[in-house]
Design an enzyme around this catalytic site. Structure first.
Site, PDB file in Angstrom:
ATOM      1  CE  LYS A  22      15.932  41.339  27.331  1.00  0.00           C
ATOM      2  NZ  LYS A  22      14.977  42.152  28.106  1.00  0.00           N
ATOM      3  CG  ASN A  23      13.657  39.354  30.594  1.00  0.00           C
ATOM      4  OD1 ASN A  23      14.243  40.343  30.156  1.00  0.00           O
ATOM      5  ND2 ASN A  23      12.529  38.884  30.072  1.00  0.00           N
ATOM      6  CB  CYS A 116       7.289  49.808  25.039  1.00  0.00           C
ATOM      7  SG  CYS A 116       6.629  48.210  25.467  1.00  0.00           S
ATOM      8  NE  ARG A 121       6.070  46.121  29.064  1.00  0.00           N
ATOM      9  CZ  ARG A 121       7.194  45.477  28.777  1.00  0.00           C
ATOM     10  NH1 ARG A 121       7.800  45.705  27.639  1.00  0.00           N
ATOM     11  NH2 ARG A 121       7.700  44.600  29.608  1.00  0.00           N
ATOM     12  CG  ASP A 311       9.271  37.709  26.878  1.00  0.00           C
ATOM     13  OD1 ASP A 311       8.421  38.556  26.553  1.00  0.00           O
ATOM     14  OD2 ASP A 311      10.071  37.882  27.817  1.00  0.00           O
ATOM     15  NE  ARG A 403      15.719  46.602  24.386  1.00  0.00           N
ATOM     16  CZ  ARG A 403      14.459  46.319  24.686  1.00  0.00           C
ATOM     17  NH1 ARG A 403      13.514  46.515  23.814  1.00  0.00           N
ATOM     18  NH2 ARG A 403      14.148  45.856  25.879  1.00  0.00           N
TER      19      ARG A 403
HETATM   20  C1  UD1 Z   1       8.761  41.117  32.166  1.00  0.00           C
HETATM   21  C2  UD1 Z   1       9.798  40.776  31.117  1.00  0.00           C
HETATM   22  C3  UD1 Z   1       9.166  40.728  29.734  1.00  0.00           C
HETATM   23  C4  UD1 Z   1       7.980  39.774  29.730  1.00  0.00           C
HETATM   24  C5  UD1 Z   1       7.010  40.109  30.859  1.00  0.00           C
HETATM   25  C6  UD1 Z   1       5.897  39.098  31.006  1.00  0.00           C
HETATM   26  C7  UD1 Z   1      11.804  41.726  32.051  1.00  0.00           C
HETATM   27  C8  UD1 Z   1      12.864  42.765  31.967  1.00  0.00           C
HETATM   28  N1  UD1 Z   1      10.834  41.793  31.144  1.00  0.00           N
HETATM   29  O1  UD1 Z   1       8.276  42.420  31.863  1.00  0.00           O
HETATM   30  O2  UD1 Z   1      10.150  40.303  28.811  1.00  0.00           O
HETATM   31  O3  UD1 Z   1       7.302  39.872  28.504  1.00  0.00           O
HETATM   32  O4  UD1 Z   1       7.722  40.163  32.115  1.00  0.00           O
HETATM   33  O5  UD1 Z   1       6.399  37.844  31.208  1.00  0.00           O
HETATM   34  O6  UD1 Z   1      11.866  40.823  32.868  1.00  0.00           O
HETATM   35  N2  UD1 Z   1       1.143  45.428  34.672  1.00  0.00           N
HETATM   36  C9  UD1 Z   1       0.269  46.340  35.232  1.00  0.00           C
HETATM   37  N3  UD1 Z   1       0.743  47.171  36.207  1.00  0.00           N
HETATM   38  C10 UD1 Z   1       2.037  47.116  36.651  1.00  0.00           C
HETATM   39  C11 UD1 Z   1       2.915  46.183  36.082  1.00  0.00           C
HETATM   40  C12 UD1 Z   1       2.448  45.339  35.090  1.00  0.00           C
HETATM   41  O7  UD1 Z   1      -0.897  46.409  34.861  1.00  0.00           O
HETATM   42  O8  UD1 Z   1       2.400  47.896  37.534  1.00  0.00           O
HETATM   43  C13 UD1 Z   1       0.664  44.512  33.604  1.00  0.00           C
HETATM   44  C14 UD1 Z   1       1.403  44.675  32.287  1.00  0.00           C
HETATM   45  O9  UD1 Z   1       0.891  45.735  31.511  1.00  0.00           O
HETATM   46  C15 UD1 Z   1       1.174  43.323  31.652  1.00  0.00           C
HETATM   47  C16 UD1 Z   1       1.202  42.367  32.850  1.00  0.00           C
HETATM   48  O10 UD1 Z   1       0.941  43.185  33.996  1.00  0.00           O
HETATM   49  O11 UD1 Z   1      -0.086  43.260  31.057  1.00  0.00           O
HETATM   50  C17 UD1 Z   1       2.496  41.629  33.041  1.00  0.00           C
HETATM   51  O12 UD1 Z   1       3.569  42.547  33.016  1.00  0.00           O
HETATM   52  P1  UD1 Z   1       4.902  42.344  33.853  1.00  0.00           P
HETATM   53  O13 UD1 Z   1       4.954  40.939  34.338  1.00  0.00           O
HETATM   54  O14 UD1 Z   1       5.015  43.426  34.867  1.00  0.00           O
HETATM   55  O15 UD1 Z   1       6.011  42.557  32.760  1.00  0.00           O
HETATM   56  P2  UD1 Z   1       7.427  43.216  32.951  1.00  0.00           P
HETATM   57  O16 UD1 Z   1       7.957  42.915  34.309  1.00  0.00           O
HETATM   58  O17 UD1 Z   1       7.398  44.632  32.501  1.00  0.00           O
END
Ligand code: UD1
Length: 425
Positions: A22-23, A116, A121, A311, A403
């Protein structure tokens, strides 16, 4: 609303096939917006999140033909570049259309995803990277409104102070059509990122450093990408890891087909340290052989790839509840990703939380109960615990599971689990 009813304590056995990730599929679908010609995608998992993103592309005006595990997307002409709240609120990953829409069409509006169940996030890193490439960004009425310079986004050096999968993906897609070279320092290295880079490369962007923390992208200078071959989504390492945990917690030998073993290494390492052993019947399959006696304790700290994935944290915690000694599980990525703890405790687990560390104390047995799913992976942890628990477990709010897991109930049934999907009366 549907729920899962599980009669626990039954040993499992057999072989199942793992689906596409999915990701990995989500950014691949978003990247189809970078092309003005049809893009063919295969091995898509048939799950709600994929349908949601395809629906969003349809609302934007792309033509989308989706059947089973395949989709053909043609974003040659769009009617709108506004990703509406109604869709983004259903799935945060909709933010992945921001980079592609902005770089291809010069302007877009994407609803802010908000927090969420697992934490705040934020998307500050996504926005900073696009600003570094020349975008003007305004947040108004709950939407991110982004405008590129009239000559298009410009390559830039982007240093992320935190590793983010989503921000790396948005930046890569924006950079693919930008003018000049973009350098991403502290990029995420997840297999999903590698898949996206390979796709963008096959479409005409020049990319180096794939799979490392330093990726450079030479953009096409505004020309849309052209994908000559279909894009086949990589196997889902989290789905596979979840079924390995099903084998471990029920002490059952299970074989998984269509996996990429390298992507499973950190999960395999942890299960091995708990006493499981592994066989690899082919290059794309893995068999778990759990120990006959109790599993050993495990210590886990979640980290970016190739570290132990956040995850998989909830699922390993479910397995650890029945280990012979206390396990320690530290969550480093998301501040609130322990919603499953109180539900696992309802099943008889003995887990204590202090800050971002969970101490999982050993119990002899789990006992069936009614529990509530709170997010995608937490839900699968409850199913795993239910498979091992004595008596009946009912897992409610399983729309979370829908999902991201394709036919979880069917696959577990195929392995011999007594699991039914029922409708709430
Ligand atoms: C993706 C995955 C999710 C997984 C996560 C971490 C998808 C659709 N989802 O989520 O299943 O749990 O990676 O492996 O691929 N952060 C910030 N600022 C930002 C963006 C992120 O501070 O602009 C922080 C987040 O709050 C978190 C960390 O960075 O603490 C990692 O998040 P991120 O890698 O961005 O997760 P997602 O891409 O949302």
């Amino acid at each position: 609303m549907d729920y899962l009813q599980i009669e626990g304590g039954k040993p499992l056995s057999g072989t199942i096939k793992i689906g596409g990730a999915k990701n990995a599929a989500l950014p691949v679908i978003a990247a189809a917006l970078l092309s003005d010609r049809p893009v063919l995608l295969s091995n898509l998992p048939n799950v709600v999140d994929i349908r949601t993103l395809l629906r969003l592309l349809g609302i934007l005006g792309a033509s989308v033909e989706h059947e089973g595990h395949q989709a053909q997307i043609n974003a040659g002409a769009l009617q709108s570049t506004r990703a509406v709240y109604e869709i983004v609120a259903q799935m945060r990953a909709s933010i992945l259309v921001l980079g592609p829409l902005l770089t291809r069409f010069g302007e877009c509006e994407v609803s802010l995803p908000g927090g969420c169940a697992i934490g705040q996030r934020p998307i500050d890193l996504h926005l900073k990277a696009l600003e570094a490439m020349g975008a003007s960004i305004e947040i108004k009425g709950g939407y991110v409104h982004a405008v590129a310079p009239s000559e298009g986004l410009q390559g830039a050096k982007i240093i992320f102070d935190k590793v983010s999968v989503g921000a790396t993906e948005n930046t890569l897609m924006a950079a693919a059509l930008a003018h000049g070279k973009t350098e991403i320092i502290n990029a995420a290295r997840e297999p999903e990122i590698v898949q996206l880079c390979e796709m963008l490369k096959s479409g005409g962007a020049k990319i180096e450093g794939i799979g490392t923390g330093r990726i450079t992208v030479e953009g096409t200078g505004g020309a849309p990408l052209h994908f000559k071959k279909p894009i086949s989504v990589i196997p889902d390492r989290i789905e596979a890891g979840t079924y390995l945990c099903a084998g471990a917690i029920t002490h059952s030998k299970i074989t998984l087909e269509s996996v990429q073993i390298e992507h499973l290494q950190s999960t395999i390492d942890k299960l091995e340290s708990m006493g499981c052993s592994f066989g690899f019947p082919t290059e794309e399959s893995v068999t778990i052989h759990p120990p006959e006696d109790r599993l050993k304790e495990v210590n886990i700290v979640t980290a970016e790839y190739p570290g132990f994935p956040t995850d998989m944290q909830a699922q390993l915690m479910a397995v650890a509840t029945l280990a012979s000694n206390e396990s320690l599980i530290e969550e480093r990525l998301f501040e609130n990703r322990f919603m499953h703890v109180s539900e696992l405790n309802r099943l008889g687990a003995d887990i204590w939380l202090k800050g971002n560390v969970a101490a999982v104390r050993p119990v002899e047995e789990l006992f069936g109960a009614d529990v509530m799913a709170t997010d995608l992976r937490a839900s699968s942890a409850l199913v795993l615990a239910g498979l091992a628990a004595k008596g009946t477990t009912r897992v409610r709010r399983i729309y979370h599971l829908d999902r991201g897991y394709e036919d979880l109930q069917g696959k577990l049934e195929q392995l011999g689990a007594a699991i039914l999907r029922k409708k709430e009366r």
